[in-house]
Design a protein around this motif. Structure first.
Motif, short mmCIF file in Angstrom:
data_model
loop_
_atom_site.label_atom_id
_atom_site.label_comp_id
_atom_site.label_asym_id
_atom_site.label_seq_id
_atom_site.Cartn_x
_atom_site.Cartn_y
_atom_site.Cartn_z
N UNK A 152 0.82 -1.22 0.00
CA UNK A 152 0.00 0.00 0.00
C UNK A 152 0.86 1.27 0.00
N UNK A 153 2.16 1.14 0.20
CA UNK A 153 3.03 2.31 0.22
C UNK A 153 3.74 2.51 -1.10
N UNK A 154 4.24 3.73 -1.31
CA UNK A 154 5.04 4.04 -2.49
C UNK A 154 6.49 4.16 -2.03
N UNK A 155 7.37 3.38 -2.65
CA UNK A 155 8.78 3.34 -2.28
C UNK A 155 9.60 4.19 -3.25
N UNK A 156 10.53 4.97 -2.71
CA UNK A 156 11.40 5.82 -3.52
C UNK A 156 12.85 5.58 -3.11
N UNK A 157 13.81 5.88 -3.98
CA UNK A 157 15.21 5.75 -3.60
C UNK A 157 15.56 6.78 -2.52
N UNK A 158 16.65 6.55 -1.78
CA UNK A 158 17.09 7.55 -0.79
C UNK A 158 17.61 8.81 -1.47
N UNK A 159 17.38 9.93 -0.82
CA UNK A 159 17.89 11.23 -1.27
C UNK A 159 17.49 11.52 -2.73
N UNK A 160 16.20 11.35 -3.02
CA UNK A 160 15.71 11.50 -4.40
C UNK A 160 14.49 12.40 -4.44
N UNK A 161 14.68 13.71 -4.34
CA UNK A 161 13.53 14.62 -4.38
C UNK A 161 12.67 14.49 -5.63
N UNK A 162 13.30 14.24 -6.79
CA UNK A 162 12.52 14.11 -8.02
C UNK A 162 11.58 12.90 -7.95
N UNK A 163 12.07 11.79 -7.38
CA UNK A 163 11.23 10.60 -7.24
C UNK A 163 10.09 10.86 -6.25
N UNK A 164 10.37 11.61 -5.21
CA UNK A 164 9.33 11.96 -4.25
C UNK A 164 8.27 12.82 -4.93
N UNK A 165 8.71 13.80 -5.71
CA UNK A 165 7.77 14.66 -6.42
C UNK A 165 6.89 13.84 -7.36
N UNK A 166 7.49 12.89 -8.07
CA UNK A 166 6.72 12.04 -8.98
C UNK A 166 5.69 11.22 -8.21
N UNK A 167 6.07 10.67 -7.05
CA UNK A 167 5.15 9.86 -6.26
C UNK A 167 3.98 10.69 -5.75
N UNK A 168 4.28 11.90 -5.27
CA UNK A 168 3.21 12.77 -4.77
C UNK A 168 2.24 13.11 -5.90
N UNK A 169 2.78 13.47 -7.07
CA UNK A 169 1.92 13.83 -8.20
C UNK A 169 1.04 12.67 -8.62
N UNK A 170 1.59 11.44 -8.60
CA UNK A 170 0.81 10.27 -9.00
C UNK A 170 -0.34 10.03 -8.02
N UNK A 171 -0.09 10.26 -6.72
CA UNK A 171 -1.13 10.03 -5.71
C UNK A 171 -2.20 11.11 -5.74
N UNK A 172 -1.93 12.20 -6.44
CA UNK A 172 -2.94 13.26 -6.54
C UNK A 172 -4.10 12.86 -7.45
N UNK A 173 -3.90 11.83 -8.29
CA UNK A 173 -4.96 11.37 -9.17
C UNK A 173 -6.09 10.78 -8.31
#
Length: 378
Positions: free
Chosen positions: A319-340
């Motif tokens: 149920x969680x979204x996993x991102x690499x460490x120290x990866x702001x771009x990946x975090x931004x992508x995950x947040x944007x995807x969850x906005x749908x």
């Protein structure tokens, strides 16, 4: 008049109790509260007065050293009155200095044959067995204990070469009842109307390893892309200067951010989690196990973004979204995807379902009472 058999048996919960308010102190008090009623619970606080320094790498502190020099005498006096009472020892340490304190100031206070379970709140206990300096005493410590409680199966398996299977017990963290919203409250939030800015929440102590700077950069990226977003950063700060620097960076990025200190009111914590759309905690802290703030987010049905590490992946599961460490771009992508909207509703429902199945207070409380009874029989 109550019969002798109806008197609850004594049980000792030994460890750090609030204050200060952090994940370990909250979990220790939660364990004790689960046993209240079924047992005559004796709380023994090992923490010296005053707040500890907020740091990921504890250093020698003379004041704390003096406190722990007197701890052995105080614990011996308290435990002498209950030599047969099971002890749930929540203050066991994986650090060399803490381990020295444990073997010199705590273990000798246990009566011969007294049943004791060590409860691990950090992820690096196996390091004691890999160091030639602490390996002998770590083995003797395990030999003295009747059980070692791990918060997840990956942590238990990490110590499998050093701790017999019969002594390995897995009991996860949970949240306070006051922070756990009702199922109806969680379901109601899935019908929010469109148009409001996406609310991103970071709730933790603001040590560099916790990843709040990466969350801020991710929110800054989304803001620059024209996505309506607001962020809340709540938790203790290591210094006023660190908070001021972070605030200045948020202003420079043009981020709509609320930057607060630690939250102590349970109702406020619950409200904040219910109000958030996405909870982000990209922690790389070396001793991280099961951050209670993540469990609070799951309880509120808030989708979670965390760093891809075994202990955190096991916590959030699918149920969680996993991102690499120290990866702001990946975090931004995950947040944007969850906005749908549809994806958000599914993620919210799945988060709450996972919490109820594995981490709800009723589930975890039953596990603690079972362990205490097993120790009593032992």
């Amino acid at each position: 008049m109550r019969s002798r058999s109806s008197v609850p048996p004594p049980t000792v919960v030994l460890g750090r109790f609030p204050p200060p308010t952090d994940g370990q102190t909250l979990a220790t008090e939660q364990c004790a509260s689960f046993l209240d009623g079924a047992f005559d619970v004796v709380r023994l606080d090992t923490e010296p007065p005053g707040p500890p320094a907020l740091t990921a790498h504890p250093r020698f502190d003379l004041t704390r050293a003096v406190h722990f020099l007197g701890l052995r005498r105080r614990l011996t006096a308290a435990l002498r009155e209950r030599p047969d009472a099971p002890v749930l020892w929540h203050a066991i340490s994986p650090a060399p200095l803490g381990h020295l304190r444990d073997v010199l100031a705590t273990v000798p206070t246990f009566a011969p044959g007294q049943p004791v379970a060590g409860v691990l709140h950090r992820a690096t206990f196996d390091a004691l067995f890999r160091s030639p300096l602490t390996r002998p005493t770590a083995r003797r410590l395990v030999g003295r204990l009747d059980a070692l409680v791990f918060q997840s199966e990956p942590l238990a398996l990490r110590c499998a070469p050093f701790v017999p299977e019969a002594k390995r017990v897995v009991i996860p963290n949970t949240v306070r009842e006051a922070v756990c919203p009702s199922g109806d409250a969680v379901a109601a939030r899935r019908d929010r109307g469109p148009g409001a800015p996406l609310h991103v929440l970071f709730l933790s102590n603001h040590l560099p390893e916790k990843g709040h700077a990466d969350v801020l950069e991710a929110v800054g990226t989304l803001t620059a892309q024209g996505i309506r977003i607001r962020a809340t950063f709540a938790g203790g700060w290591p210094s006023d200067a660190a908070r001021a620097a972070f605030t200045a960076r948020a202003r420079a990025l043009g981020v709509d951010a609320s930057i607060t200190g630690p939250l102590h009111d349970a109702a406020e914590v619950a409200r904040l989690h219910l109000d958030a759309d996405v909870f982000v905690l990209p922690t790389t802290h070396p001793t991280e196990t099961q951050p209670i703030a993540i469990l609070e987010a799951l309880a509120a049905g808030t989708p979670v973004v965390v760093v891809d590490r075994p202990v955190l992946a096991d916590l959030v599961g699918p149920v969680g979204v996993l991102v690499p460490p120290h990866a702001p771009d990946a975090i931004a992508h995950a947040i944007a995807a969850l906005a749908e909207p549809d994806r958000w509703r599914r993620a919210s429902a799945n988060a709450r379902a996972r919490f109820e199945a594995r981490f709800a207070p009723g589930v975890v409380g039953k596990a603690w009472r079972t362990l205490a009874r097993d120790l009593s029989r032992a």
